[in-house]
Motif scaffolding. Structure first.
Motif, PDB file in Angstrom:
ATOM      1  N   SER A  60     -27.653 -13.241 -13.747  1.00  0.00           N
ATOM      2  CA  SER A  60     -28.571 -14.170 -14.395  1.00  0.00           C
ATOM      3  C   SER A  60     -29.901 -13.492 -14.694  1.00  0.00           C
ATOM      4  N   THR A  80     -34.891 -18.538 -23.563  1.00  0.00           N
ATOM      5  CA  THR A  80     -34.128 -19.617 -22.947  1.00  0.00           C
ATOM      6  C   THR A  80     -33.386 -20.415 -24.007  1.00  0.00           C
ATOM      7  N   ALA A  81     -32.347 -21.118 -23.557  1.00  0.00           N
ATOM      8  CA  ALA A  81     -31.627 -22.010 -24.452  1.00  0.00           C
ATOM      9  C   ALA A  81     -32.542 -23.167 -24.838  1.00  0.00           C
ATOM     10  N   ARG A  82     -32.541 -23.512 -26.101  1.00  0.00           N
ATOM     11  CA  ARG A  82     -33.417 -24.582 -26.573  1.00  0.00           C
ATOM     12  C   ARG A  82     -33.096 -25.896 -25.844  1.00  0.00           C
ATOM     13  N   GLY A  83     -34.143 -26.536 -25.338  1.00  0.00           N
ATOM     14  CA  GLY A  83     -33.974 -27.814 -24.669  1.00  0.00           C
ATOM     15  C   GLY A  83     -33.599 -27.715 -23.207  1.00  0.00           C
ATOM     16  N   ASP A  84     -33.372 -26.506 -22.680  1.00  0.00           N
ATOM     17  CA  ASP A  84     -32.993 -26.368 -21.276  1.00  0.00           C
ATOM     18  C   ASP A  84     -34.248 -26.251 -20.422  1.00  0.00           C
ATOM     19  N   GLU A  85     -34.819 -27.395 -20.060  1.00  0.00           N
ATOM     20  CA  GLU A  85     -36.073 -27.407 -19.319  1.00  0.00           C
ATOM     21  C   GLU A  85     -35.899 -26.866 -17.906  1.00  0.00           C
ATOM     22  N   THR A  86     -34.728 -27.044 -17.315  1.00  0.00           N
ATOM     23  CA  THR A  86     -34.503 -26.575 -15.947  1.00  0.00           C
ATOM     24  C   THR A  86     -34.715 -25.079 -15.842  1.00  0.00           C
ATOM     25  N   ASP A  87     -34.136 -24.317 -16.792  1.00  0.00           N
ATOM     26  CA  ASP A  87     -34.312 -22.866 -16.778  1.00  0.00           C
ATOM     27  C   ASP A  87     -35.781 -22.493 -16.897  1.00  0.00           C
ATOM     28  N   ARG A  88     -36.506 -23.212 -17.739  1.00  0.00           N
ATOM     29  CA  ARG A  88     -37.921 -22.894 -17.922  1.00  0.00           C
ATOM     30  C   ARG A  88     -38.711 -23.152 -16.644  1.00  0.00           C
ATOM     31  N   PRO A 101     -37.823 -20.457 -26.755  1.00  0.00           N
ATOM     32  CA  PRO A 101     -36.437 -20.924 -26.882  1.00  0.00           C
ATOM     33  C   PRO A 101     -35.678 -20.162 -27.970  1.00  0.00           C
TER      34      PRO A 101
END
Length: 234
Positions: A60, A80-88, A101
């Motif tokens: 990862s 990051t993947a667009r809309g993936d707030e957890t990863d951010r 994103p």
């Protein structure tokens, strides 16, 4: 002198596109297709900033970031993947300086890189090298080090810049729009929680005091509350 970018991205087409654009903008780019190679290249000390994809084939990107943070304070921008707030959110907790994103606009990536590099260089170019004391917090600007009750506080480059702006206005309110511009180098956009994440990380690293030494002033911004003696220069 060219700024040196380490681009860690497994998508060959995207990596080639971004590397070509960055080269055309005057950056010296080194490329890695996986996390292991990225860590190896970063360890060579020939990098000024890392652009790191979270989704990599061998490990990862967040694990890569953790290992980077254990070794040094290289500024890191996450892809990051667009809309993936957890990863951010996790990325900021681990120590990312910014994120963008995917699919990303190369021009925006260049702007983000330049903003982060400006923040890193800002304090190095300062002429004042005396330690600054804010109650139980001590800052060594020349070394970009922060100590809480003589214990070192490990901050990312961006967290350090956010803290410096707050300390420069200790006891006063810094508007979120100003803090975003001065510390992160860009305007505050609607639904952008980047600044909130850095503030949250700073609060966690600076201790569990209640009320927090970084106070939220609703509708305005943040204020640093000095604990102990008044701020001074030593």
């Amino acid at each position: 002198m060219q700024n040196r970018v380490l681009l860690v991205e497994d998508d060959e087409e995207l990596r080639t596109l971004l590397a070509r654009y960055l080269n055309g903008q005057g950056f010296e780019v080194r490329e890695a297709a996986n996390g292991g190679d990225g860590l190896t290249l970063a360890a060579e000390g020939l990098t000024d900033i890392v652009v790191l994809d979270i989704m990599l084939p061998d490990m990862s990107g967040l694990d890569v970031l953790r290992e980077l943070r254990a070794r040094n304070h290289l500024p890191v921008i996450l892809l990051t993947a667009r809309g993936d707030e957890t990863d951010r959110i996790v990325g900021f907790e681990v120590g990312a300086d910014d994120y963008i994103p995917k699919p990303c606009n190369p021009r925006e990536l260049v702007a983000r890189i330049q903003a982060v590099l400006r923040r890193v260089a800002w304090d190095h170019q300062a002429e004042v090298d005396a330690d600054r004391v804010f109650g139980d917090l001590r800052v060594e600007p020349e070394q970009r080090r922060v100590y809480l009750r003589d214990d070192p506080v490990e901050l990312t480059a961006t967290e350090y810049e956010v803290l410096q702006v707050l300390l420069a206005h200790a006891g006063s309110v810094v508007r979120k729009t100003d803090l975003m511009q001065w510390a992160l180098g860009r305007r505050l956009a609607a639904y952008d929680r980047t600044l909130d994440m850095h503030i949250s990380n700073l609060r966690r690293k600076l201790g569990p005091e209640e009320p927090s030494r970084i106070e939220t002033v609703r509708g305005l911004g943040y204020s640093y509350r000095v604990t102990g003696p008044a701020p001074s220069d030593t």
